[in-house]
Structures are given as C-alpha cells and as structure tokens.
Design a protein around this motif. Structure first.
Motif, PDB file in Angstrom:
ATOM      1  N   ASP A 105       0.640  53.390  64.505  1.00  0.00           N
ATOM      2  CA  ASP A 105       1.616  52.621  65.380  1.00  0.00           C
ATOM      3  C   ASP A 105       2.646  53.373  65.951  1.00  0.00           C
ATOM      4  N   ASP A 116      -0.217  44.392  58.406  1.00  0.00           N
ATOM      5  CA  ASP A 116      -1.358  44.535  59.308  1.00  0.00           C
ATOM      6  C   ASP A 116      -1.952  45.791  59.020  1.00  0.00           C
ATOM      7  N   HIS A 117      -1.605  46.607  58.092  1.00  0.00           N
ATOM      8  CA  HIS A 117      -2.199  48.084  57.793  1.00  0.00           C
ATOM      9  C   HIS A 117      -2.463  48.007  56.221  1.00  0.00           C
ATOM     10  N   TYR A 165       1.405  51.534  70.841  1.00  0.00           N
ATOM     11  CA  TYR A 165       0.403  50.556  70.867  1.00  0.00           C
ATOM     12  C   TYR A 165      -0.823  50.861  71.623  1.00  0.00           C
ATOM     13  N   HIS A 187       3.093  48.248  56.846  1.00  0.00           N
ATOM     14  CA  HIS A 187       3.270  46.965  57.537  1.00  0.00           C
ATOM     15  C   HIS A 187       2.047  46.003  57.016  1.00  0.00           C
ATOM     16  N   HIS A 215       8.407  54.516  63.786  1.00  0.00           N
ATOM     17  CA  HIS A 215       8.177  53.232  63.807  1.00  0.00           C
ATOM     18  C   HIS A 215       8.375  52.648  62.189  1.00  0.00           C
ATOM     19  N   HIS A 268       0.977  53.452  57.051  1.00  0.00           N
ATOM     20  CA  HIS A 268       2.372  52.911  56.646  1.00  0.00           C
ATOM     21  C   HIS A 268       2.026  51.502  56.140  1.00  0.00           C
TER      22      HIS A 268
HETATM   23 ZN    ZN Z   1       3.397  48.615  62.115  1.00  0.00          ZN
END
Ligand code: ZN
Length: 253
Positions: free
Chosen positions: A190, A101-102, A193, A99, A168, A97
C-alpha cells in the motif's frame, strides 16, 4: 541456495472506497471498486504467503460501506486449493501491514509462523483513533499465532526481500521476489495504490506518516530501477486485469 520457483496471485475479491482515499485529498465524490489479492511464493525453504486478503463477514460487520464482493472461490482456503495447496501447507505468512484487507485470512493458516514488522504489531494492537477502522480485523491475533517480528530490510529466504517502507502504516513492508531467468517481481503493497498515484508521489488517504509515505514511494522507484523489477500494484483494477491470477502463475526458468 536456490531462489523461489513459482509465484501465484490469489484473488480475494474487491472493495469500494472514494477516489480521495486512493489519491489523498484528490477526486472526492467518485467511488472506485478496487481488487484485493495475496501473493503465494513457492520457495525451496518453504511456502510463503504475502498478505491474506479480507474476511467478507468482518467487512460487512465493521466496514459495510466498502461494499465487499467475495465469492466462496475467492477465500484464502479456496485460492490455495486452486494453486494446488491446502492451508496446512503454508509455512510462513508475511503481512505487509495489518489493515483488514491484508490480514483477513491469517486465521486460516494455523501452522504458519507470521512475519511482520515489530512496529506494526504494536500499532495494530493499540491503534490511534484514526486507525481503528483500518485495523478492525484482529483475527490475526489468534491464540495459536506464532509471530516472528522483524525490523529494517530483511532477506527472508534466498531472493525473497522485504523492504521497510513505512508511512501508510507504522511498520509497512514491500516485497521483492527474485526468480531465475526473469525480472524480479516487486509488490509495493500500500505504498501507492495505482500507477497514476505512484507516478505523482500520491499516497493513499489512509496513512500514519505522510512524509515517510512520500519517502517510501521514492524508495520503491529506486528499488524498481536498481533491480530492474516488474512492479505490481495492489489496489488498481485496470492493471490487475492484466496480471496472471491463480491457477496461473509466474515462474522462474
Ligand atoms: Zn492498507
């Protein structure tokens, strides 16, 4: 056709969020530092990278409260080098996805095609108000980026499976990698977690659709059983410390 041969986990450093974001509504007031990593897959069809970590400058600018820790050795170019590759060697980026941090390292991988779910790119380009911070890093959408949009479950290459696990986010994918001679590796991204959250059907506080999120946790459980897969948790420091990190790797026989 042959399957993947080696899989590296590329360390991207760590962030801090409140426990109540890890286990929706539960445990408020307890900050938790959690790891961020990417998965590099060597396959006869090419070099695949599942997720690309976070960009420290971006997080410091837009989400400084997550207290990013990332050394120069924990950036995507440095981690690829640790595994014996350069950014130009990556043929395909797959984002579970978008986000921040990805996808923070996507911008380094200018030769790669970016694979992601068709609903995810729409959501990230035009986020709902509550998703604006999660989608704060838009550097994946650089002028040279070539996207290949997917829907449903996809076997991207022999033994490289993307399973549609929304909730998510709108277009979330989990990854299962088959390797000869050992259990498949299942990266749920995600969906949940931590092992405790997964065991209790607890999704993260950040979610688009909580009902779909619960269904996806249960789907991961079914997939893990069906494939007899080893589950890798994405944002759990205790299990992370037991994983092999680059330059070490998981290999087929
Ligand atoms: Zn995420």
């Amino acid at each position: 056709m042959a399957k993947a041969t080696r899989v590296w986990l590329l360390d991207s450093g760590s962030l801090v969020i409140d426990q109540s974001h890890i286990t929706w509504n539960v445990g408020a007031g307890n900050p938790v530092r959690f790891p961020v990593y990417s998965v590099l897959i060597e396959h006869p069809d090419g070099l695949f990278l599942f997720d690309t970590g976070f960009d420290e400058d971006l997080v410091n600018e837009k989400l400084a409260f997550e207290l990013p820790q990332q050394t120069a050795a924990q950036t995507i170019p440095a981690q690829l080098e640790l595994a014996g590759f350069s950014t130009d060697d990556v043929d395909a980026v797959v984002n579970s996805h978008l986000h921040f941090d990805h996808c923070g390292g996507n911008k380094h991988l200018t030769r790669a095609t970016t694979y992601l779910h068709e609903d995810e790119i729409r959501a990230a380009r035009s986020p709902e108000p509550f998703e604006v911070l999660g989608y704060a890093d838009r550097s994946w959408d650089h002028p040279g980026a070539a996207f290949s949009l997917l829907s449903g479950d996809v076997e991207l290459a022999r033994g490289l499976h993307l399973f549609y696990t929304p909730g998510h986010t709108a277009g979330h994918y989990s990854l299962l990698v088959e390797l000869d001679g050992r259990n498949p590796l299942l990266f749920m991204a995600d969906v949940a977690y931590t092992p405790a959250a997964y065991a209790k059907d607890q999704q993260a506080g950040f979610h688009r659709d909580p009902v779909a999120g619960v269904r996806s946790i249960r789907r991961i459980r079914q997939l893990a059983k069906h494939w007899d897969a080893d589950i890798f948790f994405t944002h759990d420091m205790d299990t992370y410390k037991t994983y092999r990190l680059a330059p070490d790797f998981y290999a087929g026989s």
